[in-house]
Design a protein around this motif. Structure first.
Motif, PDB file in Angstrom:
ATOM      1  N   ASN A  43      29.994   3.156   2.380  1.00 27.18           N
ATOM      2  CA  ASN A  43      31.217   3.441   1.618  1.00 27.18           C
ATOM      3  C   ASN A  43      32.432   2.837   2.324  1.00 27.18           C
ATOM      4  N   ILE A  45      36.565   2.721   1.781  1.00 27.18           N
ATOM      5  CA  ILE A  45      37.654   3.329   1.011  1.00 27.18           C
ATOM      6  C   ILE A  45      38.984   3.013   1.685  1.00 27.18           C
ATOM      7  N   LYS A  47      42.225   4.122   3.030  1.00 27.93           N
ATOM      8  CA  LYS A  47      42.584   5.433   3.572  1.00 27.93           C
ATOM      9  C   LYS A  47      43.735   6.057   2.783  1.00 27.93           C
ATOM     10  N   THR A  49      43.486   7.137  -0.268  1.00 30.60           N
ATOM     11  CA  THR A  49      43.339   6.919  -1.720  1.00 30.60           C
ATOM     12  C   THR A  49      41.876   7.171  -2.100  1.00 30.60           C
ATOM     13  N   SER A  50      41.617   7.088  -3.396  1.00 34.73           N
ATOM     14  CA  SER A  50      40.238   7.156  -3.882  1.00 34.73           C
ATOM     15  C   SER A  50      39.728   5.767  -4.239  1.00 34.73           C
ATOM     16  N   ASN A  51      40.502   4.761  -3.895  1.00 38.53           N
ATOM     17  CA  ASN A  51      40.150   3.377  -4.188  1.00 38.53           C
ATOM     18  C   ASN A  51      39.146   2.869  -3.157  1.00 38.53           C
ATOM     19  N   GLY A  52      37.946   2.476  -3.607  1.00 38.23           N
ATOM     20  CA  GLY A  52      36.953   2.022  -2.652  1.00 38.23           C
ATOM     21  C   GLY A  52      35.826   1.276  -3.322  1.00 38.23           C
ATOM     22  N   ALA A 709      28.464   4.136  -5.698  1.00 35.80           N
ATOM     23  CA  ALA A 709      29.102   5.456  -5.630  1.00 35.80           C
ATOM     24  C   ALA A 709      28.433   6.488  -6.533  1.00 35.80           C
ATOM     25  N   GLU A 773      27.972  18.408  -1.207  1.00 35.76           N
ATOM     26  CA  GLU A 773      28.384  17.939   0.106  1.00 35.76           C
ATOM     27  C   GLU A 773      27.411  18.437   1.182  1.00 35.76           C
TER      28      GLU A 773
END
Length: 871
Positions: A43, A45, A47, A49-52, A709, A773
């Motif tokens: 993963n 990403i 930092k 943000t949820s952009n990844g 994802a 999780e």
């Protein structure tokens, strides 16, 4: 003034637009620091943000960030998380993720010696099992080989025989014909090529990764393996201070505790790591298969400067385990699938006739020297010292329950109390027993010393050319003898059988424990040995070289090796075969030549083809007419085996899907085969076949689908083989107990007879899914079919006498399902991992092998669970 206001407006607007719409294109490749290979599914990403994005199967990623500066966070389960800053469009190049404390971070391995597929650009048929998967799925009461079973053309015959008694087949070839390497060091037995997995039971905890190279492989050593090469890469010294404690439990009272601690690297470049554990169980699955053992690893790393790295490693897995052998199906039908006629009771405790006990410490010293840019030398000096053996009966006085009127499910078990009473009743005036009336327990010992040196020089002369040259040298001496373990009420044993140098009243009386620790230093001297006492010496020297040319889309390589091997035997008993003194020294030269090419069609598609021919020296056990009693060489002399291999493959990879397709054909000619058989009077015979030819050909595929994802992945594999014998095969039958080297002989027609002991067709599918999780589940489902019996020699001979064509018997197909659950959480600031496994989930009954003496049933449902605390 208006012009100034207009200019100010445009400037501010431009600045606001630039800030509002600033974007950065971020690219890079995430590398697994454990294997120096791409890490798919990591993963990445931006930092905060949820952009990844998720890395594709080549480890690559591309992200469009909404700002011109910031940081990206790269993470993958089991690896340390890394944060990297960016400023504008950035190509990060290779970003290396190292294993976190959950799986221990490697610092030194001797990379130039370990022939990983990634070290050569021309592909091979390869599968890699990472350390995290081995730890989760194949540890504790599970055979180490189980870690490899979801791999094309791999078959693990786990057998209900005892801890460590499994066998592994690769493309239909057993472990004697597959090269197994530990950090580049060959570990197959030098006498017979066998892998005794009980001696390597600690590999489940020590291995960082296992790479299975099917067929020709990428190995540069002067080793001509027929089935392929399996590289076991062990843990070594760790970079950071820390460790873990783990407790595991399983079915049939299995318990195991493990402790690992790493000091980390100090300011002088030194680091130390230690791992120890203990395991025990009252049985594996069948009755009378108790076991107990330990595992230890001590590693010392030293890096005096940037160009030199040293690492010393010593590891061992002392163990004992009681054994169960193959039986006729009528036996299991009468007494149950867990029955074991090696076992019984003695003085109220479960006791066995057959116990394997062994301790094989292995040490190696690695030196990696970066001489200059483009010139690297890797060298490993290694040694191993094996001590131990297997117990069995001495004399014809064995008594079973049925012999003293005890019937039912335990009537075939041995009655050791009745044996003791009979020994006392039939002993001579001095309380000694003899072969005809008594029963004692003996151990057949195999003590050996093995030393070797491997060295590889890697030369990169330009961007396109690389060269390797190296040396492979080994020396081995093995000492074989028998000694007493239990006398069952006797004072000693009158040894007047097969040793002409001893008088008729010669008595041996000392007994020695079947214990892997004590046997390191406490074993019988010559005067307390019986039946056999001989030493073998094998010396091996080889050299190898490889050249590879590669561009962005094309690569080609050629590789060659030549070796010489000598054999010599010295007997200390005359015996029935006049084996006293030294034999003549026999020398055999072998070679291998292989080459290949690959073409990268585009970023997603590639193809390759490899070809090779080997001339492989015979094993020492095949060279002498009777390895136990005679110094005479086999006549006619056993010649080298000749192997020709061809393979081709197709690779497809994009961001979510990876597909591998391989085809192969291996012709194995001039093969020597020996098969044991029972003769009258409880004597043992050996069929010896020469000039056997085998053809192994087939198709393999595997795939992995990992949606970006999505939190789940799907993988699968398939193997479709056609393995058969070809041509006429001469044979002889000898009595191995009496030294009668020719009971009978003849020629067998084996053309198109199917090769047995491993399924020629197999499929598997598996998945992993994140539930929430920290919690994930996984499962594997395997199908095995076209599994044939090992050739029944008696039936083949009879068919030839009758003028009929022999057909191998096909065993029933079967399926196996395994499932697991992992939960990761923290205790304070430290991570913990809970893992549970269930094997053969649906408790399917099946036959997984038939050898010359009977059938091995597969293991029913078993389980284990562990908790691990990292600090």
């Amino acid at each position: 003034m208006k012009k100034f206001n207009s200019f100010l407006f445009v400037t501010v607007l431009t600045m606001l637009t630039t800030v509002a719409f600033a974007q950065s294109t971020l690219t890079g490749k995430v590398i697994d620091g454990e294997m120096n290979a791409p890490l798919p599914g990591a993963n990445v990403i931006v930092k905060g943000t949820s952009n990844g994005a998720t890395t594709d199967f080549d480890g690559n990623f591309t992200i469009t960030a909404a700002s011109d500066s910031g940081e990206i966070v790269i993470s993958y389960v089991g690896f340390e998380t890394k944060v990297v800053a960016f400023n504008g469009d950035t190509d990060f190049g290779s970003i290396v993720l190292n294993l976190d404390n959950t799986l221990d971070e490697v610092v030194v391995v001797g990379s130039g010696i370990i022939d990983l597929a990634e070290d050569r650009k021309t592909p091979v048929a390869v599968s890699t099992i990472k350390g995290k998967d081995i730890v989760l799925k194949a540890t504790g009461n599970v055979e180490f080989g189980e870690a490899m079973k979801n791999t094309p053309s791999i078959y693990v015959s786990n057998q209900a025989g005892g801890f460590g008694d499994s066998q592994i087949f690769l493309r239909g070839f057993n472990d004697t014909n597959t090269a197994y390497l530990l950090n580049g060091q060959p570990i197959n037995g030098m006498e017979d090529g066998r892998m005794y997995w009980s001696n390597w039971s600690g590999m489940s905890d020590v291995a960082n990764a296992v790479q299975v190279q099917r067929g020709l492989g990428s190995s540069k050593l002067a080793i001509s393996s027929v089935g392929g090469t399996v590289n076991i890469v062990s843990k070594t010294t760790e970079k950071r201070e820390g460790g873990f404690v783990r407790f595991l439990t399983g079915n049939d009272s299995y318990m195991k505790g493990t402790f690992n601690y790493n000091t980390g690297v100090n300011d002088k470049g030194w680091a130390f790591s230690v791992l120890i554990d203990h395991w025990q169980a009252h049985r594996k699955y069948s009755i009378g298969t108790a076991g107990q053992g330990q595992n230890y690893m001590i590693s010392v790393g030293y890096k005096p400067n940037e160009r030199n790295t040293f690492n010393f490693l010593i590891t061992g897995a002392p163990q004992w385990h009681d054994q169960n052998f193959s039986e006729d199906l009528e036996f299991y039908e009468a007494y149950g699938e867990k029955a074991n006629d090696n076992s019984g009771f003695y003085r109220g405790e479960r006791f066995t006739e057959r116990r394997n006990f062994y301790h094989k410490p292995v040490a190696n010293l690695n030196w990696d020297w970066n001489i200059k840019d483009g010139l690297d030398l890797s060298t490993v000096l290694y040694a191993s010292w094996g001590r131990g053996g297997g117990t069995g009966n001495l004399g014809r006085g064995r008594i079973r329950n049925q012999d003293v009127g005890i019937f039912g499910l335990n009537e075939r078990e041995i009655n050791f109390d009745a044996i003791e009473e009979n020994n006392i009743a039939t002993a001579d005036a001095n309380g000694n027993g003899n072969f005809g009336d008594s029963y004692l327990r003996r151990a057949s010992m195999n003590n050996h010393n093995w030393y070797g040196l491997l060295s590889n020089l890697n030369i990169a002369t330009s961007e396109n050319w690389t060269f390797n040259v190296g040396f492979d040298g080994r020396t081995y001496n093995g000492i074989h003898f028998r000694q007493l373990v239990d006398t069952f009420g006797l004072n000693g044993y009158v040894d007047n059988f097969r040793i002409p140098e001893r008088p008729d009243d010669y008595v041996i009386s000392e007994t020695f424990e079947a214990n892997p620790w004590t046997t390191l230093f406490d074993f019988a001297d010559d005067d307390q040995r019986y039946d056999r006492n001989y030493e073998e010496v094998i010396n091996y020297i080889g050299t190898f070289g490889q050249a590879e040319y590669s561009t962005d889309n094309f690569s080609v390589f050629v590789q060659g090796a030549i070796s010489t091997q000598s054999y010599q035997r010295e007997g200390f008993f005359g015996g029935v075969g006049d084996g006293l003194g030294k034999s003549e020294k026999l020398n055999k030269t072998g070679y291998q030549v292989k080459g290949g090419a690959s073409y990268q069609i585009n970023e997603e598609h590639s193809i390759f083809a490899n070809a090779g021919t080997f001339s492989r020296q015979p094993f020492l056990d095949n060279v002498f007419a009777n390895i136990r009693y005679s110094n005479a060489l086999v006549e006619p002399e056993v010649e080298n085996e000749e192997i020709v291999g061809l393979e081709g493959g197709y690779r497809f990879q994009n961001q979510t899907l990876r597909v591998n397709l391989d085809v192969y054909r291996t012709e194995w000619g001039n093969r020597f085969v020996s098969v044991g058989t029972n003769l009258p009077l409880d004597e043992f015979g050996i069929y010896r076949f020469t000039d056997v030819t085998q053809i192994h050909q087939g198709l393999e595929f595997d795939f992995e689908y990992r949606p970006l994802a999505a939190g789940w992945s799907l993988r699968g594999y398939g193997s479709l083989g056609n393995w058969k014998y070809e041509g006429d095969t001469p044979y002889t039958l000898q009595n191995d107990d009496t030294g009668d080297f020719l009971v009978t002989d003849g020629t067998l027609e084996l053309t198109d007879v199917k090769i047995g002991n491993a399924p020629q067709t197999s499929f598997g599918i598996g998945f992993r899914a994140d539930i929430c999780e920290g919690l994930s589940i996984d499962a594997d489902y395997n199908i095995y079919t076209d599994l044939y019996e090992f050739i029944d020699v008696e039936d083949v001979v009879q068919a030839a006498l009758d003028g009929d064509k022999y057909e191998a018997v096909r065993l029933p197909a079967y399926t196996l399902a395994d499932a697991g659950l992992t939960y990761r959480f923290t205790l304070g600031d430290n991570p913990m991992v809970f893992r549970a496994n269930v094997y053969n989930l649906f408790n399917e009954a099946y036959i997984n092998q038939r050898n010359a003496f009977g059938y091995y049933l597969g293991i029913g449902r078993t389980f284990n669970a562990s908790i691990r605390y990292n600090f």
